[in-house]
Design an enzyme around this catalytic site. Structure first.
Site, PDB file in Angstrom:
ATOM      1  N   TYR A  13     -12.034  -3.007  -3.581  1.00 57.31           N
ATOM      2  CA  TYR A  13     -12.589  -3.045  -2.216  1.00 57.31           C
ATOM      3  C   TYR A  13     -14.123  -3.046  -2.198  1.00 57.31           C
ATOM      4  O   TYR A  13     -14.719  -2.587  -1.228  1.00 57.31           O
ATOM      5  CB  TYR A  13     -12.030  -1.872  -1.410  1.00 57.31           C
ATOM      6  CG  TYR A  13     -10.595  -2.105  -0.947  1.00 57.31           C
ATOM      7  CD1 TYR A  13     -10.256  -3.198  -0.155  1.00 57.31           C
ATOM      8  CD2 TYR A  13      -9.571  -1.223  -1.283  1.00 57.31           C
ATOM      9  CE1 TYR A  13      -8.955  -3.418   0.277  1.00 57.31           C
ATOM     10  CE2 TYR A  13      -8.255  -1.437  -0.850  1.00 57.31           C
ATOM     11  CZ  TYR A  13      -7.964  -2.544  -0.071  1.00 57.31           C
ATOM     12  OH  TYR A  13      -6.670  -2.763   0.367  1.00 57.31           O
ATOM     13  N   ASN A  24      -1.749  -0.295   7.090  1.00 53.67           N
ATOM     14  CA  ASN A  24      -1.208  -1.589   7.526  1.00 53.67           C
ATOM     15  C   ASN A  24      -0.280  -2.229   6.487  1.00 53.67           C
ATOM     16  O   ASN A  24      -0.125  -3.442   6.427  1.00 53.67           O
ATOM     17  CB  ASN A  24      -2.343  -2.530   7.970  1.00 53.67           C
ATOM     18  CG  ASN A  24      -3.336  -2.812   6.878  1.00 53.67           C
ATOM     19  OD1 ASN A  24      -3.178  -2.370   5.747  1.00 53.67           O
ATOM     20  ND2 ASN A  24      -4.387  -3.559   7.201  1.00 53.67           N
ATOM     21  N   HIS A  39      -1.536  -5.726   1.581  1.00 51.57           N
ATOM     22  CA  HIS A  39      -2.792  -6.468   1.443  1.00 51.57           C
ATOM     23  C   HIS A  39      -2.467  -7.826   0.838  1.00 51.57           C
ATOM     24  O   HIS A  39      -1.624  -7.910  -0.054  1.00 51.57           O
ATOM     25  CB  HIS A  39      -3.753  -5.711   0.510  1.00 51.57           C
ATOM     26  CG  HIS A  39      -4.870  -6.567  -0.001  1.00 51.57           C
ATOM     27  ND1 HIS A  39      -6.041  -6.733   0.693  1.00 51.57           N
ATOM     28  CD2 HIS A  39      -4.973  -7.341  -1.113  1.00 51.57           C
ATOM     29  CE1 HIS A  39      -6.830  -7.564   0.011  1.00 51.57           C
ATOM     30  NE2 HIS A  39      -6.196  -7.940  -1.093  1.00 51.57           N
ATOM     31  N   GLU A  68      -8.793 -10.932  -7.623  1.00 50.52           N
ATOM     32  CA  GLU A  68      -7.851  -9.810  -7.502  1.00 50.52           C
ATOM     33  C   GLU A  68      -6.719  -9.919  -8.531  1.00 50.52           C
ATOM     34  O   GLU A  68      -6.307  -8.908  -9.100  1.00 50.52           O
ATOM     35  CB  GLU A  68      -7.318  -9.734  -6.062  1.00 50.52           C
ATOM     36  CG  GLU A  68      -8.422  -9.316  -5.103  1.00 50.52           C
ATOM     37  CD  GLU A  68      -8.086  -9.475  -3.625  1.00 50.52           C
ATOM     38  OE1 GLU A  68      -6.948  -9.867  -3.291  1.00 50.52           O
ATOM     39  OE2 GLU A  68      -8.982  -9.218  -2.785  1.00 50.52           O
ATOM     40  N   LYS A 122       0.837  -1.205   0.000  1.00 49.36           N
ATOM     41  CA  LYS A 122       0.000   0.000   0.000  1.00 49.36           C
ATOM     42  C   LYS A 122       0.878   1.263   0.000  1.00 49.36           C
ATOM     43  O   LYS A 122       2.101   1.187   0.206  1.00 49.36           O
ATOM     44  CB  LYS A 122      -0.901  -0.048   1.233  1.00 49.36           C
ATOM     45  CG  LYS A 122      -1.814  -1.274   1.247  1.00 49.36           C
ATOM     46  CD  LYS A 122      -2.749  -1.248   2.437  1.00 49.36           C
ATOM     47  CE  LYS A 122      -3.602  -2.494   2.469  1.00 49.36           C
ATOM     48  NZ  LYS A 122      -4.640  -2.428   3.515  1.00 49.36           N
TER      49      LYS A 122
HETATM   50  P1  CMP Z   1      -6.860  -5.018   3.643  1.00 46.74           P
HETATM   51  O1  CMP Z   1      -6.266  -6.323   3.955  1.00 46.74           O
HETATM   52  O2  CMP Z   1      -6.319  -4.279   2.462  1.00 46.74           O
HETATM   53  O3  CMP Z   1      -8.434  -5.204   3.445  1.00 46.74           O
HETATM   54  C1  CMP Z   1      -9.352  -4.148   3.634  1.00 46.74           C
HETATM   55  C2  CMP Z   1      -8.729  -2.962   4.256  1.00 46.74           C
HETATM   56  O4  CMP Z   1      -9.634  -2.068   4.853  1.00 46.74           O
HETATM   57  C3  CMP Z   1      -7.853  -3.418   5.396  1.00 46.74           C
HETATM   58  O5  CMP Z   1      -6.704  -4.063   4.919  1.00 46.74           O
HETATM   59  C4  CMP Z   1      -7.611  -2.124   6.135  1.00 46.74           C
HETATM   60  O6  CMP Z   1      -6.592  -1.339   5.521  1.00 46.74           O
HETATM   61  C5  CMP Z   1      -8.958  -1.443   5.917  1.00 46.74           C
HETATM   62  N1  CMP Z   1      -9.810  -1.566   7.109  1.00 46.74           N
HETATM   63  C6  CMP Z   1     -10.417  -2.673   7.565  1.00 46.74           C
HETATM   64  N2  CMP Z   1     -11.117  -2.396   8.695  1.00 46.74           N
HETATM   65  C7  CMP Z   1     -10.915  -1.082   8.943  1.00 46.74           C
HETATM   66  C8  CMP Z   1     -11.345  -0.212   9.960  1.00 46.74           C
HETATM   67  N3  CMP Z   1     -12.143  -0.630  10.940  1.00 46.74           N
HETATM   68  N4  CMP Z   1     -10.927   1.080   9.909  1.00 46.74           N
HETATM   69  C9  CMP Z   1     -10.133   1.501   8.901  1.00 46.74           C
HETATM   70  N5  CMP Z   1      -9.698   0.704   7.893  1.00 46.74           N
HETATM   71  C10 CMP Z   1     -10.077  -0.569   7.923  1.00 46.74           C
END
Ligand code: CMP
Length: 152
Positions: free
Chosen positions: A51, A114, A117, A128, A11
Site C-alpha cells: 500500500y 471492503n 482488493h 503486486e 482481506k
Molecule cells: P483497496 O482496493 O485494497 O485499495 C486501498 C484500500 O485503502 C482500499 O481498498 C480501502 O480498503 C482503503 N481505503 C481507501 N480509501 C479509504 C478511506 N477513505 N478510508 C479508509 N480506508 C480507505
C-alpha cells in the site's frame, strides 16, 4: 500472446466472514482462471510495500493495521481483460457506492472492510503479483473451457 493476469487479495474481513468461496466462485464462473493462490497473515513490511501509494494519507495507518490483523488470501487470475473486468466485478472502493451485483455491492458497507482488493492497472498487477509470488509459483495449465473463454 500471454493472457492478461491480475492480482486479487481477500482481506481479513472476507476470510473471517467466510466469503473466500463466494469470491472464487464468481471469478471462476465468469470464466477467469486461477493460476496461483496462497494464504498468509501479512507482515507489516509487506503490507506497507503493498500500500505504498497510500503512505501519508489519513487512513494509511488504520489500513495497515487492518490488513495485518488476520489471514488474507492472495491470488493471481488470468483471462481476457482480467484487470479491468475483475475490478468491475469487485466494485467501487466505497461499498456504499458499489453497484449491486459487485462483490463489494453485495457483501460490504465499510470502505476499509471492503472484503477484497484487485489491481487497478496492468502495471499495478505486475507489481503486486511480483510482490507476493515467485514466477514458479504461477501455474500454467489448460482447462476444458479455455476454448470458450478466449478468442483463439
Ligand atoms: P483497496 O482496493 O485494497 O485499495 C486501498 C484500500 O485503502 C482500499 O481498498 C480501502 O480498503 C482503503 N481505503 C481507501 N480509501 C479509504 C478511506 N477513505 N478510508 C479508509 N480506508 C480507505
Amino acid at each position: 500472446m500471454p493472457k492478461e493476469r491480475t492480482f486479487v487479495m481477500i482481506k481479513p474481513d472476507g476470510v473471517a466472514r467466510k466469503l473466500v468461496g463466494e469470491c472464487i466462485k464468481r471469478l471462476e464462473q465468469r470464466g477467469f482462471k486461477l493460476v496461483a493462490i496462497k494464504m498468509q497473515v501479512l507482515t507489516r513490511a509487506k503490507a506497507e510495500e503493498h500500500y505504498i501509494e497510500h503512505k501519508g494519507k489519513d487512513f494509511y495507518e488504520s489500513l495497515i493495521n487492518f490488513i495485518i490483523s488476520g489471514p488474507t488470501i492472495q491470488m493471481v487470475w488470468e483471462g481476457e481483460e482480467a484487470v479491468s473486468q475483475i475490478r468491475a466485478m469487485v466494485g467501487s472502493t466505497n461499498p456504499l457506492e458499489a453497484s449491486p451485483g459487485t462483490i463489494r455491492g453485495d457483501f460490504a458497507l465499510i470502505t476499509q472492510k471492503n472484503v477484497i482488493h484487485a489491481s487497478d492497472s496492468i502495471q499495478s498487477a505486475e507489481r503486486e503479483i511480483a510482490l507476493y509470488f515467485l514466477p514458479e509459483e504461477i501455474v500454467e495449465y489448460s482447462v476444458g473451457d479455455d476454448k470458450w473463454m478466449t478468442s483463439m
